[in-house]
Design a protein around this motif. Structure first.
Motif, PDB file in Angstrom:
ATOM      1  N   GLY A 438       0.791  -1.218   0.000  1.00 34.69           N
ATOM      2  CA  GLY A 438       0.000   0.000   0.000  1.00 34.69           C
ATOM      3  C   GLY A 438       0.827   1.273   0.000  1.00 34.69           C
ATOM      4  O   GLY A 438       0.619   2.175  -0.837  1.00 34.69           O
ATOM      5  N   THR A 439       1.764   1.384   0.930  1.00 36.95           N
ATOM      6  CA  THR A 439       2.542   2.616   1.063  1.00 36.95           C
ATOM      7  C   THR A 439       3.371   2.922  -0.182  1.00 36.95           C
ATOM      8  O   THR A 439       3.319   4.049  -0.694  1.00 36.95           O
ATOM      9  N   PRO A 440       4.156   1.960  -0.726  1.00 32.89           N
ATOM     10  CA  PRO A 440       4.920   2.307  -1.933  1.00 32.89           C
ATOM     11  C   PRO A 440       4.046   2.643  -3.133  1.00 32.89           C
ATOM     12  O   PRO A 440       4.399   3.520  -3.926  1.00 32.89           O
ATOM     13  N   ILE A 441       2.902   1.977  -3.269  1.00 31.74           N
ATOM     14  CA  ILE A 441       2.015   2.293  -4.395  1.00 31.74           C
ATOM     15  C   ILE A 441       1.498   3.724  -4.279  1.00 31.74           C
ATOM     16  O   ILE A 441       1.573   4.520  -5.222  1.00 31.74           O
ATOM     17  N   MET A 442       0.966   4.074  -3.100  1.00 32.29           N
ATOM     18  CA  MET A 442       0.425   5.420  -2.921  1.00 32.29           C
ATOM     19  C   MET A 442       1.531   6.483  -2.904  1.00 32.29           C
ATOM     20  O   MET A 442       1.318   7.612  -3.340  1.00 32.29           O
ATOM     21  N   SER A 443       2.697   6.101  -2.422  1.00 33.33           N
ATOM     22  CA  SER A 443       3.826   7.026  -2.466  1.00 33.33           C
ATOM     23  C   SER A 443       4.199   7.340  -3.908  1.00 33.33           C
ATOM     24  O   SER A 443       4.458   8.504  -4.258  1.00 33.33           O
ATOM     25  N   ALA A 449       2.245  12.759  -9.037  1.00 38.54           N
ATOM     26  CA  ALA A 449       1.309  13.883  -9.158  1.00 38.54           C
ATOM     27  C   ALA A 449       1.859  15.174  -8.590  1.00 38.54           C
ATOM     28  O   ALA A 449       1.231  16.223  -8.709  1.00 38.54           O
ATOM     29  N   THR A 450       3.030  15.115  -7.955  1.00 38.29           N
ATOM     30  CA  THR A 450       3.641  16.296  -7.349  1.00 38.29           C
ATOM     31  C   THR A 450       4.659  16.872  -8.326  1.00 38.29           C
ATOM     32  O   THR A 450       5.659  16.232  -8.631  1.00 38.29           O
ATOM     33  N   GLY A 461      -0.510  16.313  -4.764  1.00 39.10           N
ATOM     34  CA  GLY A 461      -0.118  14.915  -4.929  1.00 39.10           C
ATOM     35  C   GLY A 461      -0.824  13.996  -3.953  1.00 39.10           C
ATOM     36  O   GLY A 461      -1.272  12.895  -4.308  1.00 39.10           O
ATOM     37  N   ILE A 462      -0.953  14.450  -2.705  1.00 44.82           N
ATOM     38  CA  ILE A 462      -1.657  13.660  -1.689  1.00 44.82           C
ATOM     39  C   ILE A 462      -3.126  13.506  -2.068  1.00 44.82           C
ATOM     40  O   ILE A 462      -3.715  12.424  -1.931  1.00 44.82           O
TER      41      ILE A 462
END
Length: 490
Positions: A438-443, A449-450, A461-462
Motif C-alpha cells: 500500500g505505502t509504496p504504491i500510494m507514495s 502527481a507532485t 499529490g496527496i
C-alpha cells in the motif's frame, strides 16, 4: 446468503470429521466463550496486536535511527524494507511449515525469535546489526501471523464464536498498525528509538511463558509433504514483487531495480502456478485456490489492507507537510482512526449474524470508500481540516474493519482442518502483502502527481493519491458484490 454461508452446508461432514484432528472435535461445541477460550483468545490477540504494531512503530523513528547509527539517506529505507520483504515473502511458506511441525510450536518459537531479535535491534550499534534484527523480526512475523490465525480458527468452531474471535482479531490488528505510529512517536520523543524495539520483549516473553499451558496443538491428522519447488517459487516471487514495489515507492516506477523486481516477481509467481499443476502434494492446491471464497475473498482482503494502511501514510504526509504537525501530534491524530477500527471489529460479528458475510463486506467497503472520498475536500487550514479528517477517518475505519472481518470469515470458512493452515496462510499473506504494497504504491502515485516542492504541490499529490485510494476501495465493493454471490464457491 454469501458464498461463505453456502459452503459450510455442503462440506459440514468433512469439517466435522476433520475437527477431530485438533483434539477438540469430540468436545461439545460451547455456546459461549469458556474460561479457557477467553485465555486462548487473549494470548492470541495480544500477540497479533504486537505483530501489527511492529509494521509501523519505526516509521516515525527512522530519522532518529539514521542519525544515531550512521545510516546514509539512501539506505535508511532498508530499515522498513528488510522487515517488509521477509514478513510478506515468507508468510505462505511458514503457514505450511506450521501444518507440518505444529502450529502451536511454530507460534511459540517465532515469538521467542521476535523477542530475541527485538533485543538485538534495541542494542544495535551499527546499520548491519540493525538490519539483521529487522530481517529476523520479519521472519518471526511471517511465521507467527499465519500460525496464530490458524490457532484462532481451529480453537473456535465456525459460526458466531469464530466470527467474534476474528472480529476482535481484525480490530486489534488494524488498531495495532495505527497504534504503532502513535507509540513510535511517543517513545522516540520521550525516551529513545531503541525502546521501539525493547517494548516487544516483555510482551513476547509473557506470551511464550503462558501459551504452552493454555493453547492446544493444532495439526492436520495427515501431514502434507512440503512442496519445496512451489515454496521456493512463491517465496522468491513475493520477495521480487514486494522489493519492486518498495523501490518504485522510493525511487519511482522507472527505477531499474523496481522494474527488474516486478518482472522477476511476476515471472516467478507464474512459474509457481505451473509447478502447482504438476505437484503431487502442491503447496496451494489449485482446486482450493479456485474456490470463490478463497480467490475473491483474498483479493478483497488484499485491497482492504492496501488502502487503509496506505491512507495512514498519506495523511501523515498531509498533517506534517501541509498542516505543519509534529510527528508526535500527527501520530496522536490517528488514535481516532484506531478507535474506529476497534468499533468496527466489535460490530462486524453482529452485522454478519444479522445480514450475512457478503453484505457486511460490501457495506464496509462502500462506507470506507465514501469517507475516504470525503478526504478529497481537506484544505490547508487546520481547524476545518480536523473537523473533516477526524470523523471521516473514524467512520472510514469502521467500514474498513467490516470489510476485513468479512474477508477473514470468507477466506477461512467451509474448509476442513487439514486446509486451515493453507487458508490462514493465504489470508495472512494477503494481509502482509497488502500492508507492504500500500505505502509504496500510494507514495509513487503521490510523487508522480507532485510537480514541485512547495506545500501546494505536495497537497495536490496527496489529494490525487487519496482519490486513487478511494477508487480502489470502491473496486473492492464491486468485485465482492459481483463474484462473491451465493454459489458453491467453486
Amino acid at each position: 446468503m454469501s458464498t461463505t454461508e453456502a459452503e459450510p452446508g455442503a462440506e459440514s461432514g468433512a469439517v466435522d470429521r476433520e475437527r477431530g484432528a485438533r483434539g477438540t472435535g469430540a468436545e461439545p461445541v460451547p455456546a459461549g466463550l469458556t474460561g479457557r477460550l477467553k485465555l486462548v483468545l487473549a494470548v492470541l490477540l495480544v500477540a497479533q496486536f504486537m505483530l501489527a504494531v511492529d509494521f509501523s512503530i519505526l516509521n516515525v523513528a527512522l530519522p532518529a535511527i539514521g542519525d544515531g547509527l550512521g545510516f546514509s539517506l539512501a539506505n535508511l529505507q532498508w530499515i522498513a524494507t528488510s522487515f517488509a520483504l521477509c514478513a510478506a515473502g515468507f508468510t505462505l511458506f511458514f503457514g505450511r511449515i506450521g501444518d507440518l511441525l505444529g502450529r502451536k510450536r511454530i507460534f511459540i518459537g517465532s515469538l521467542a525469535l521476535l523477542g530475541a531479535a527485538s533485543v538485538l535491534g534495541g542494542l544495535a550499534t551499527s546499520p548491519a546489526v540493525l538490519i539483521t534484527a529487522r530481517v529476523l523480526q520479519g521472519l518471526a512475523t511471517a511465521a507467527a501471523t499465519p500460525a496464530g490465525l490458524s490457532l484462532l480458527t481451529t480453537s473456535f468452531p465456525e459460526g458466531p464464536l469464530r466470527q467474534k474471535a476474528l472480529g476482535m482479531n481484525g480490530a486489534l490488528m488494524s488498531a495495532g498498525f495505527t497504534a504503532g505510529a502513535v507509540l513510535g512517536g511517543v517513545l522516540t520523543d520521550l525516551l529513545s528509538w531503541r525502546w521501539a524495539f525493547f517494548i516487544n520483549v516483555p510482551v513476547a516473553a509473557a506470551v511464550v511463558a503462558i501459551a504452552p499451558a493454555i493453547i492446544k496443538e493444532s495439526r492436520p491428522t495427515e501431514r502434507p509433504r512440503l512442496d519445496l519447488p512451489g515454496a521456493l517459487a512463491v517465496t522468491l516471487g513475493l520477495l521480487g514483487l514486494v522489493f519492486g514495489l518498495t523501490q518504485a515507492g522510493e525511487f519511482g516506477w522507472g527505477d531499474p531495480r523496481a522494474v527488474l523486481g516486478l518482472i522477476a516477481g511476476v515471472v516467478l509467481l507464474a512459474g509457481f502456478f505451473a509447478v502447482e499443476r504438476r505437484a503431487e502434494q502442491p503447496l496451494v492446491p489449485l482446486n482450493v485456490l479456485g474456490r470463490r471464497n478463497i480467490a475473491w475473498g483474498n483479493l478483497a482482503g488484499l485491497l482492504a489492507f492496501v488502502t487503509e494502511t496506505s491512507l495512514v501514510y498519506l495523511l501523515t504526509l498531509y498533517l506534517q507537510k501541509t498542516l505543519g504537525f509534529s510527528p508526535l501530534a500527527a501520530g496522536a491524530t490517528f488514535g481516532v482512526l484506531g478507535a474506529g477500527t476497534v468499533v468496527g471489529g466489535l460490530l462486524a460479528p453482529r452485522v454478519i449474524a444479522r445480514r450475512g458475510t457478503l453484505p457486511t463486506l460490501v457495506t464496509g467497503a462502500l462506507v470506507q470508500a465514501g469517507f475516504t472520498a470525503a478526504l478529497l475536500f481537506l484544505g490547508e487550514q487546520t481547524g476545518p481540516a480536523l473537523a473533516l479528517l477526524l470523523p471521516a477517518t473514524f467512520l472510514g475505519g469502521v467500514g474498513n474493519m467490516l470489510t476485513i472481518v468479512g474477508f477473514m470469515v470468507t477466506a477461512t470458512t467451509g474448509l476442513p482442518d487439514r486446509e486451515q493452515g493453507l487458508a490462514t496462510g493465504l489470508a495472512s499473506m494477503s494481509q502482509q502483502v497488502g500492508i507492504t504494497m500500500g505505502t509504496p504504491i500510494m507514495s509513487a502515485v503521490a510523487t508522480a502527481a507532485t510537480v514541485g516542492a512547495t506545500g501546494t504541490a505536495i497537497h495536490h499529490g496527496i489529494t490525487v493519491a487519496i482519490a486513487v485510494n478511494a477508487a480502489l476501495v470502491l473496486l473492492t465493493a464491486v468485485l465482492a458484490a459481483t463474484f462473491l454471490r451465493t454459489g458453491s464457491g467453486k
